[in-house]
Design a protein around this motif. Structure first.
Motif, PDB file in Angstrom:
ATOM      1  N   PRO A 137       0.818  -1.205   0.000  1.00 52.51           N
ATOM      2  CA  PRO A 137       0.000   0.000   0.000  1.00 52.51           C
ATOM      3  C   PRO A 137       0.858   1.264   0.000  1.00 52.51           C
ATOM      4  O   PRO A 137       2.068   1.204   0.214  1.00 52.51           O
ATOM      5  N   LEU A 138       0.218   2.380  -0.195  1.00 55.80           N
ATOM      6  CA  LEU A 138       0.917   3.660  -0.311  1.00 55.80           C
ATOM      7  C   LEU A 138       1.717   3.997   0.948  1.00 55.80           C
ATOM      8  O   LEU A 138       2.820   4.543   0.856  1.00 55.80           O
ATOM      9  N   HIS A 139       1.183   3.670   2.114  1.00 50.70           N
ATOM     10  CA  HIS A 139       1.914   4.003   3.346  1.00 50.70           C
ATOM     11  C   HIS A 139       3.261   3.287   3.414  1.00 50.70           C
ATOM     12  O   HIS A 139       4.203   3.762   4.045  1.00 50.70           O
ATOM     13  N   ARG A 140       3.389   2.163   2.737  1.00 53.30           N
ATOM     14  CA  ARG A 140       4.671   1.453   2.684  1.00 53.30           C
ATOM     15  C   ARG A 140       5.688   2.249   1.868  1.00 53.30           C
ATOM     16  O   ARG A 140       6.869   2.315   2.215  1.00 53.30           O
ATOM     17  N   VAL A 141       5.250   2.865   0.782  1.00 56.99           N
ATOM     18  CA  VAL A 141       6.125   3.704  -0.040  1.00 56.99           C
ATOM     19  C   VAL A 141       6.595   4.910   0.772  1.00 56.99           C
ATOM     20  O   VAL A 141       7.785   5.237   0.793  1.00 56.99           O
ATOM     21  N   VAL A 142       5.662   5.548   1.432  1.00 59.33           N
ATOM     22  CA  VAL A 142       5.997   6.718   2.251  1.00 59.33           C
ATOM     23  C   VAL A 142       6.935   6.312   3.381  1.00 59.33           C
ATOM     24  O   VAL A 142       7.908   7.013   3.671  1.00 59.33           O
ATOM     25  N   GLY A 143       6.664   5.175   3.999  1.00 60.79           N
ATOM     26  CA  GLY A 143       7.530   4.690   5.070  1.00 60.79           C
ATOM     27  C   GLY A 143       8.937   4.395   4.588  1.00 60.79           C
ATOM     28  O   GLY A 143       9.922   4.694   5.270  1.00 60.79           O
ATOM     29  N   PHE A 144       9.040   3.817   3.394  1.00 62.12           N
ATOM     30  CA  PHE A 144      10.353   3.563   2.800  1.00 62.12           C
ATOM     31  C   PHE A 144      11.093   4.884   2.584  1.00 62.12           C
ATOM     32  O   PHE A 144      12.272   5.012   2.924  1.00 62.12           O
ATOM     33  N   ALA A 145      10.411   5.872   2.024  1.00 64.38           N
ATOM     34  CA  ALA A 145      11.029   7.180   1.760  1.00 64.38           C
ATOM     35  C   ALA A 145      11.498   7.831   3.057  1.00 64.38           C
ATOM     36  O   ALA A 145      12.604   8.399   3.120  1.00 64.38           O
ATOM     37  N   GLU A 146      10.675   7.748   4.085  1.00 63.64           N
ATOM     38  CA  GLU A 146      11.051   8.337   5.383  1.00 63.64           C
ATOM     39  C   GLU A 146      12.280   7.646   5.968  1.00 63.64           C
ATOM     40  O   GLU A 146      13.208   8.300   6.435  1.00 63.64           O
ATOM     41  N   ARG A 147      12.288   6.328   5.926  1.00 69.61           N
ATOM     42  CA  ARG A 147      13.415   5.586   6.502  1.00 69.61           C
ATOM     43  C   ARG A 147      14.691   5.834   5.707  1.00 69.61           C
ATOM     44  O   ARG A 147      15.758   6.056   6.270  1.00 69.61           O
ATOM     45  N   LEU A 148      14.601   5.807   4.380  1.00 73.09           N
ATOM     46  CA  LEU A 148      15.770   6.071   3.540  1.00 73.09           C
ATOM     47  C   LEU A 148      16.325   7.464   3.823  1.00 73.09           C
ATOM     48  O   LEU A 148      17.531   7.640   3.995  1.00 73.09           O
ATOM     49  N   SER A 149      15.447   8.444   3.898  1.00 75.21           N
ATOM     50  CA  SER A 149      15.893   9.816   4.177  1.00 75.21           C
ATOM     51  C   SER A 149      16.594   9.905   5.525  1.00 75.21           C
ATOM     52  O   SER A 149      17.627  10.565   5.651  1.00 75.21           O
ATOM     53  N   TRP A 150      16.042   9.250   6.535  1.00 79.73           N
ATOM     54  CA  TRP A 150      16.644   9.271   7.864  1.00 79.73           C
ATOM     55  C   TRP A 150      18.026   8.620   7.852  1.00 79.73           C
ATOM     56  O   TRP A 150      18.985   9.154   8.409  1.00 79.73           O
ATOM     57  N   LEU A 151      18.151   7.476   7.191  1.00 80.04           N
ATOM     58  CA  LEU A 151      19.436   6.781   7.146  1.00 80.04           C
ATOM     59  C   LEU A 151      20.492   7.618   6.419  1.00 80.04           C
ATOM     60  O   LEU A 151      21.645   7.687   6.865  1.00 80.04           O
ATOM     61  N   LEU A 152      20.103   8.250   5.328  1.00 82.79           N
ATOM     62  CA  LEU A 152      21.036   9.108   4.586  1.00 82.79           C
ATOM     63  C   LEU A 152      21.386  10.354   5.390  1.00 82.79           C
ATOM     64  O   LEU A 152      22.543  10.801   5.394  1.00 82.79           O
ATOM     65  N   TYR A 153      20.418  10.903   6.082  1.00 85.07           N
ATOM     66  CA  TYR A 153      20.633  12.084   6.930  1.00 85.07           C
ATOM     67  C   TYR A 153      21.661  11.776   8.025  1.00 85.07           C
ATOM     68  O   TYR A 153      22.526  12.599   8.322  1.00 85.07           O
ATOM     69  N   ARG A 154      21.564  10.597   8.604  1.00 84.33           N
ATOM     70  CA  ARG A 154      22.497  10.219   9.669  1.00 84.33           C
ATOM     71  C   ARG A 154      23.938  10.140   9.175  1.00 84.33           C
ATOM     72  O   ARG A 154      24.877  10.351   9.952  1.00 84.33           O
ATOM     73  N   LEU A 155      24.126   9.839   7.895  1.00 81.03           N
ATOM     74  CA  LEU A 155      25.476   9.790   7.317  1.00 81.03           C
ATOM     75  C   LEU A 155      25.937  11.144   6.795  1.00 81.03           C
ATOM     76  O   LEU A 155      27.072  11.269   6.337  1.00 81.03           O
ATOM     77  N   ASP A 156      25.090  12.119   6.842  1.00 82.79           N
ATOM     78  CA  ASP A 156      25.415  13.460   6.343  1.00 82.79           C
ATOM     79  C   ASP A 156      26.172  14.217   7.430  1.00 82.79           C
ATOM     80  O   ASP A 156      25.624  15.056   8.134  1.00 82.79           O
ATOM     81  N   ARG A 157      27.435  13.867   7.563  1.00 83.45           N
ATOM     82  CA  ARG A 157      28.268  14.425   8.620  1.00 83.45           C
ATOM     83  C   ARG A 157      29.661  14.748   8.073  1.00 83.45           C
ATOM     84  O   ARG A 157      30.117  14.130   7.120  1.00 83.45           O
ATOM     85  N   ARG A 158      30.294  15.667   8.730  1.00 81.38           N
ATOM     86  CA  ARG A 158      31.627  16.115   8.327  1.00 81.38           C
ATOM     87  C   ARG A 158      32.615  14.959   8.223  1.00 81.38           C
ATOM     88  O   ARG A 158      33.401  14.884   7.281  1.00 81.38           O
ATOM     89  N   GLU A 159      32.592  14.042   9.179  1.00 79.08           N
ATOM     90  CA  GLU A 159      33.585  12.972   9.188  1.00 79.08           C
ATOM     91  C   GLU A 159      33.462  12.027   7.997  1.00 79.08           C
ATOM     92  O   GLU A 159      34.392  11.315   7.665  1.00 79.08           O
ATOM     93  N   TYR A 160      32.326  12.033   7.318  1.00 84.87           N
ATOM     94  CA  TYR A 160      32.144  11.217   6.123  1.00 84.87           C
ATOM     95  C   TYR A 160      32.338  12.025   4.842  1.00 84.87           C
ATOM     96  O   TYR A 160      32.882  11.526   3.870  1.00 84.87           O
TER      97      TYR A 160
END
Length: 147
Positions: free
Chosen positions: A37-60
Protein backbone atom coordinates in the motif's frame (compact mmCIF):
# COMPACT_ATOMS: atom_id res chain seq x y z
CA UNK A 1 8.19 1.47 8.08
CA UNK A 2 10.44 0.65 10.98
CA UNK A 3 14.13 0.05 10.57
CA UNK A 4 13.86 -3.75 10.65
CA UNK A 5 11.22 -3.75 7.91
CA UNK A 6 13.38 -1.44 5.80
CA UNK A 7 16.47 -3.64 6.02
CA UNK A 8 14.42 -6.81 5.46
CA UNK A 9 12.92 -5.29 2.30
CA UNK A 10 16.40 -4.39 1.06
CA UNK A 11 17.62 -7.93 1.62
CA UNK A 12 14.52 -9.46 0.03
CA UNK A 13 15.08 -7.35 -3.09
CA UNK A 14 18.85 -7.82 -3.31
CA UNK A 15 19.84 -9.48 -6.61
CA UNK A 16 21.84 -12.69 -6.54
CA UNK A 17 24.49 -11.49 -8.99
CA UNK A 18 26.71 -8.43 -9.35
CA UNK A 19 25.01 -5.06 -9.06
CA UNK A 20 27.83 -2.48 -8.92
CA UNK A 21 25.64 0.64 -8.74
CA UNK A 22 22.64 -1.07 -7.12
CA UNK A 23 20.45 -0.48 -10.19
CA UNK A 24 18.97 -3.99 -9.97
CA UNK A 25 18.30 -3.49 -6.27
CA UNK A 26 16.55 -0.18 -6.94
CA UNK A 27 14.43 -1.75 -9.68
CA UNK A 28 13.39 -4.64 -7.43
CA UNK A 29 12.55 -2.25 -4.60
CA UNK A 30 10.42 -0.14 -6.95
CA UNK A 31 8.52 -3.21 -8.13
CA UNK A 32 7.95 -4.43 -4.59
CA UNK A 33 6.77 -1.06 -3.30
CA UNK A 34 4.59 -0.50 -6.36
CA UNK A 35 2.41 -3.35 -5.14
CA UNK A 36 1.28 -1.05 -2.32
CA UNK A 37 0.00 0.00 0.00
CA UNK A 38 0.92 3.66 -0.31
CA UNK A 39 1.91 4.00 3.35
CA UNK A 40 4.67 1.45 2.68
CA UNK A 41 6.13 3.70 -0.04
CA UNK A 42 6.00 6.72 2.25
CA UNK A 43 7.53 4.69 5.07
CA UNK A 44 10.35 3.56 2.80
CA UNK A 45 11.03 7.18 1.76
CA UNK A 46 11.05 8.34 5.38
CA UNK A 47 13.41 5.59 6.50
CA UNK A 48 15.77 6.07 3.54
CA UNK A 49 15.89 9.82 4.18
CA UNK A 50 16.64 9.27 7.86
CA UNK A 51 19.44 6.78 7.15
CA UNK A 52 21.04 9.11 4.59
CA UNK A 53 20.63 12.08 6.93
CA UNK A 54 22.50 10.22 9.67
CA UNK A 55 25.48 9.79 7.32
CA UNK A 56 25.41 13.46 6.34
CA UNK A 57 28.27 14.42 8.62
CA UNK A 58 31.63 16.11 8.33
CA UNK A 59 33.59 12.97 9.19
CA UNK A 60 32.14 11.22 6.12
CA UNK A 61 31.79 14.01 3.60
CA UNK A 62 34.90 16.08 4.00
CA UNK A 63 36.22 16.84 0.52
CA UNK A 64 33.25 15.37 -1.36
CA UNK A 65 30.97 17.43 -3.60
CA UNK A 66 27.23 17.39 -2.89
CA UNK A 67 25.97 14.79 -5.39
CA UNK A 68 29.04 12.60 -5.08
CA UNK A 69 28.60 12.57 -1.31
CA UNK A 70 24.87 11.81 -1.60
CA UNK A 71 25.30 8.93 -4.06
CA UNK A 72 28.10 7.47 -1.96
CA UNK A 73 25.89 7.56 1.14
CA UNK A 74 23.26 5.74 -0.92
CA UNK A 75 25.82 3.03 -1.67
CA UNK A 76 26.40 2.52 2.04
CA UNK A 77 22.67 2.01 2.56
CA UNK A 78 22.48 -0.30 -0.48
CA UNK A 79 25.28 -2.40 1.00
CA UNK A 80 22.92 -3.42 3.82
CA UNK A 81 22.44 -3.10 7.53
CA UNK A 82 25.80 -4.48 8.69
CA UNK A 83 27.77 -2.25 6.30
CA UNK A 84 25.70 0.77 7.32
CA UNK A 85 26.22 0.09 11.02
CA UNK A 86 29.94 -0.44 10.48
CA UNK A 87 30.21 2.97 8.79
CA UNK A 88 28.28 4.63 11.62
CA UNK A 89 30.58 3.02 14.16
CA UNK A 90 33.79 3.89 12.31
CA UNK A 91 33.98 6.66 9.69
CA UNK A 92 37.08 4.97 8.22
CA UNK A 93 34.67 2.33 6.88
CA UNK A 94 33.21 5.02 4.60
CA UNK A 95 36.52 5.64 2.82
CA UNK A 96 36.35 2.68 0.37
CA UNK A 97 32.93 3.86 -0.84
CA UNK A 98 34.14 7.43 -1.35
CA UNK A 99 37.51 6.60 -2.89
CA UNK A 100 36.12 3.79 -5.04
CA UNK A 101 33.33 5.98 -6.41
CA UNK A 102 30.78 3.42 -5.26
CA UNK A 103 27.39 4.97 -5.94
CA UNK A 104 23.77 3.89 -5.67
CA UNK A 105 21.91 6.93 -6.99
CA UNK A 106 18.98 4.78 -8.12
CA UNK A 107 17.82 4.27 -4.52
CA UNK A 108 16.74 7.90 -4.44
CA UNK A 109 14.15 7.34 -7.17
CA UNK A 110 12.53 4.23 -5.72
CA UNK A 111 9.82 6.14 -3.82
CA UNK A 112 9.17 8.37 -6.85
CA UNK A 113 8.55 5.40 -9.13
CA UNK A 114 6.39 3.47 -6.68
CA UNK A 115 4.37 6.52 -5.67
CA UNK A 116 3.67 7.46 -9.27
CA UNK A 117 2.68 3.88 -10.08
CA UNK A 118 0.19 3.81 -7.19
CA UNK A 119 -1.25 7.31 -7.49
CA UNK A 120 -0.60 8.47 -11.04
CA UNK A 121 0.98 11.59 -9.52
CA UNK A 122 4.55 12.70 -8.90
CA UNK A 123 6.05 12.02 -5.49
CA UNK A 124 6.29 15.32 -3.58
CA UNK A 125 9.48 14.17 -1.82
CA UNK A 126 8.32 15.64 1.44
CA UNK A 127 10.08 13.70 4.19
CA UNK A 128 10.83 14.67 7.74
CA UNK A 129 14.59 14.62 7.12
CA UNK A 130 16.34 15.84 4.01
CA UNK A 131 18.76 13.44 2.38
CA UNK A 132 20.46 16.28 0.49
CA UNK A 133 24.14 16.67 1.26
CA UNK A 134 25.02 19.13 4.01
CA UNK A 135 21.43 19.38 5.31
CA UNK A 136 22.29 17.82 8.69
CA UNK A 137 23.30 21.00 10.48
CA UNK A 138 24.36 19.17 13.62
CA UNK A 139 26.57 16.83 11.58
CA UNK A 140 28.29 19.80 9.96
CA UNK A 141 28.39 22.11 13.00
CA UNK A 142 31.40 24.36 12.81
CA UNK A 143 32.22 23.46 9.21
CA UNK A 144 32.34 26.14 6.57
CA UNK A 145 30.45 24.81 3.57
CA UNK A 146 30.94 27.71 1.23
CA UNK A 147 28.25 28.76 -1.15
Amino acid sequence: MDENAFWELLEDCRPAGPDPESDLLAEALSVSLSAGPLHRVVGFAERLSWLLYRLDRREYGRGLAGDRFLYTRCAVVAAGRSAYQAVLADPAEFVPYAEGLVWAEGLLYVPDQAYEHLTGEQWPRATRYSYESFSNREGWAGAWLGG
